[in-house]
Design a protein around this motif. Sequence first.
Motif, mmCIF file in Angstrom:
data_model
loop_
_atom_site.group_PDB
_atom_site.id
_atom_site.type_symbol
_atom_site.label_atom_id
_atom_site.label_comp_id
_atom_site.label_asym_id
_atom_site.label_seq_id
_atom_site.Cartn_x
_atom_site.Cartn_y
_atom_site.Cartn_z
ATOM 1 N N SER A 103 0.857 -1.182 0.000
ATOM 2 C CA SER A 103 0.000 0.000 0.000
ATOM 3 C C SER A 103 0.891 1.229 0.000
ATOM 4 O O SER A 103 2.008 1.207 0.510
ATOM 5 C CB SER A 103 -0.948 0.016 1.203
ATOM 6 N N CYS A 104 0.381 2.290 -0.613
ATOM 7 C CA CYS A 104 1.121 3.541 -0.707
ATOM 8 C C CYS A 104 0.220 4.675 -0.243
ATOM 9 O O CYS A 104 -0.866 4.880 -0.787
ATOM 10 C CB CYS A 104 1.570 3.782 -2.149
ATOM 11 N N THR A 105 0.679 5.379 0.761
ATOM 12 C CA THR A 105 -0.020 6.572 1.237
ATOM 13 C C THR A 105 0.721 7.776 0.672
ATOM 14 O O THR A 105 1.905 7.964 0.944
ATOM 15 C CB THR A 105 -0.036 6.632 2.774
ATOM 16 N N CYS A 106 0.019 8.558 -0.134
ATOM 17 C CA CYS A 106 0.618 9.716 -0.786
ATOM 18 C C CYS A 106 -0.055 10.977 -0.267
ATOM 19 O O CYS A 106 -1.281 11.074 -0.269
ATOM 20 C CB CYS A 106 0.475 9.600 -2.297
ATOM 21 N N ARG A 107 0.755 11.944 0.195
ATOM 22 C CA ARG A 107 0.236 13.198 0.749
ATOM 23 C C ARG A 107 0.703 14.383 -0.081
ATOM 24 O O ARG A 107 1.865 14.451 -0.464
ATOM 25 C CB ARG A 107 0.776 13.443 2.165
ATOM 26 N N LEU A 108 -0.222 15.301 -0.304
ATOM 27 C CA LEU A 108 0.135 16.562 -0.953
ATOM 28 C C LEU A 108 0.845 17.447 0.062
ATOM 29 O O LEU A 108 0.335 17.674 1.160
ATOM 30 C CB LEU A 108 -1.120 17.289 -1.428
ATOM 31 N N LEU A 109 2.022 17.916 -0.292
ATOM 32 C CA LEU A 109 2.734 18.871 0.546
ATOM 33 C C LEU A 109 2.459 20.296 0.094
ATOM 34 O O LEU A 109 2.420 21.215 0.895
ATOM 35 C CB LEU A 109 4.245 18.589 0.514
ATOM 36 N N LYS A 110 2.287 20.437 -1.240
ATOM 37 C CA LYS A 110 1.966 21.748 -1.814
ATOM 38 C C LYS A 110 1.183 21.517 -3.097
ATOM 39 O O LYS A 110 1.558 20.679 -3.913
ATOM 40 C CB LYS A 110 3.238 22.524 -2.134
ATOM 41 N N LEU A 111 0.108 22.251 -3.254
ATOM 42 C CA LEU A 111 -0.651 22.216 -4.501
ATOM 43 C C LEU A 111 -0.774 23.643 -4.993
ATOM 44 O O LEU A 111 -1.496 24.457 -4.419
ATOM 45 C CB LEU A 111 -2.041 21.604 -4.290
ATOM 46 N N GLY A 112 -0.010 23.938 -6.055
ATOM 47 C CA GLY A 112 -0.070 25.264 -6.663
ATOM 48 C C GLY A 112 -0.806 25.201 -7.986
ATOM 49 O O GLY A 112 -1.382 24.186 -8.349
ATOM 50 N N LYS A 113 -0.763 26.308 -8.725
ATOM 51 C CA LYS A 113 -1.424 26.352 -10.035
ATOM 52 C C LYS A 113 -0.665 25.540 -11.076
ATOM 53 O O LYS A 113 -1.268 24.967 -11.973
ATOM 54 C CB LYS A 113 -1.541 27.793 -10.518
ATOM 55 N N ARG A 114 0.666 25.489 -10.968
ATOM 56 C CA ARG A 114 1.484 24.814 -11.980
ATOM 57 C C ARG A 114 2.236 23.592 -11.456
ATOM 58 O O ARG A 114 2.638 22.745 -12.232
ATOM 59 C CB ARG A 114 2.507 25.798 -12.563
ATOM 60 N N LEU A 115 2.462 23.505 -10.136
ATOM 61 C CA LEU A 115 3.222 22.392 -9.569
ATOM 62 C C LEU A 115 2.515 21.815 -8.349
ATOM 63 O O LEU A 115 1.893 22.556 -7.576
ATOM 64 C CB LEU A 115 4.621 22.831 -9.143
ATOM 65 N N ALA A 116 2.658 20.513 -8.186
ATOM 66 C CA ALA A 116 2.198 19.830 -6.978
ATOM 67 C C ALA A 116 3.379 19.033 -6.440
ATOM 68 O O ALA A 116 4.115 18.402 -7.206
ATOM 69 C CB ALA A 116 1.032 18.908 -7.292
ATOM 70 N N ILE A 117 3.556 19.067 -5.125
ATOM 71 C CA ILE A 117 4.654 18.344 -4.483
ATOM 72 C C ILE A 117 4.045 17.389 -3.457
ATOM 73 O O ILE A 117 3.192 17.786 -2.666
ATOM 74 C CB ILE A 117 5.649 19.323 -3.820
ATOM 75 N N MET A 118 4.497 16.128 -3.518
ATOM 76 C CA MET A 118 3.945 15.090 -2.659
ATOM 77 C C MET A 118 5.040 14.263 -2.027
ATOM 78 O O MET A 118 6.168 14.251 -2.506
ATOM 79 C CB MET A 118 3.079 14.116 -3.501
ATOM 80 N N ASP A 119 4.673 13.548 -0.954
ATOM 81 C CA ASP A 119 5.527 12.467 -0.479
ATOM 82 C C ASP A 119 4.697 11.195 -0.436
ATOM 83 O O ASP A 119 3.477 11.242 -0.281
ATOM 84 C CB ASP A 119 6.223 12.783 0.843
ATOM 85 N N ALA A 120 5.369 10.080 -0.653
ATOM 86 C CA ALA A 120 4.689 8.790 -0.743
ATOM 87 C C ALA A 120 5.424 7.778 0.131
ATOM 88 O O ALA A 120 6.647 7.643 0.028
ATOM 89 C CB ALA A 120 4.662 8.307 -2.190
#
Length: 143
Positions: A103-120
Amino acid sequence: MELTPIMDREALNRFLETDFPQLHTDGKIFEVMEVVPGSVIMRLVPNERHLRPGGTISGPTLFALADVSAWCTVLAHIGPVALAVTTSLNINFLRKPEPGPLSCTCRLLKLGKRLAIMDASIFDEAADNLVAHATATYSIPPR
């Protein structure tokens, strides 16, 4: 950061089947299990093709799970934008996963208009061990 998902579990799984059918070429091994604000949990049930010598799940399979989970996390929060693409993904393999579901839990760290940053975080379901951790950046196409 309060993020409200736009797509739920069923909508994401349906989207994967219709817009990314090649993901299920070897059978349905990827499934979105849960969508909550800012996060998605995916499951991967590997088959023989995903194993490597030494009785473990291959690194490319873990990488794919992190990448698909990140993509689904972005889509869950921006809607069905198929052309959101990975711009970077870094993965650390922490321990050997036994053959079996992950299983993979993925969290949004930042959601902008052009970029999204996550950790998994990828877990071996049988042992409940963290087997890999990834960070990903996705480019979101202009609307």
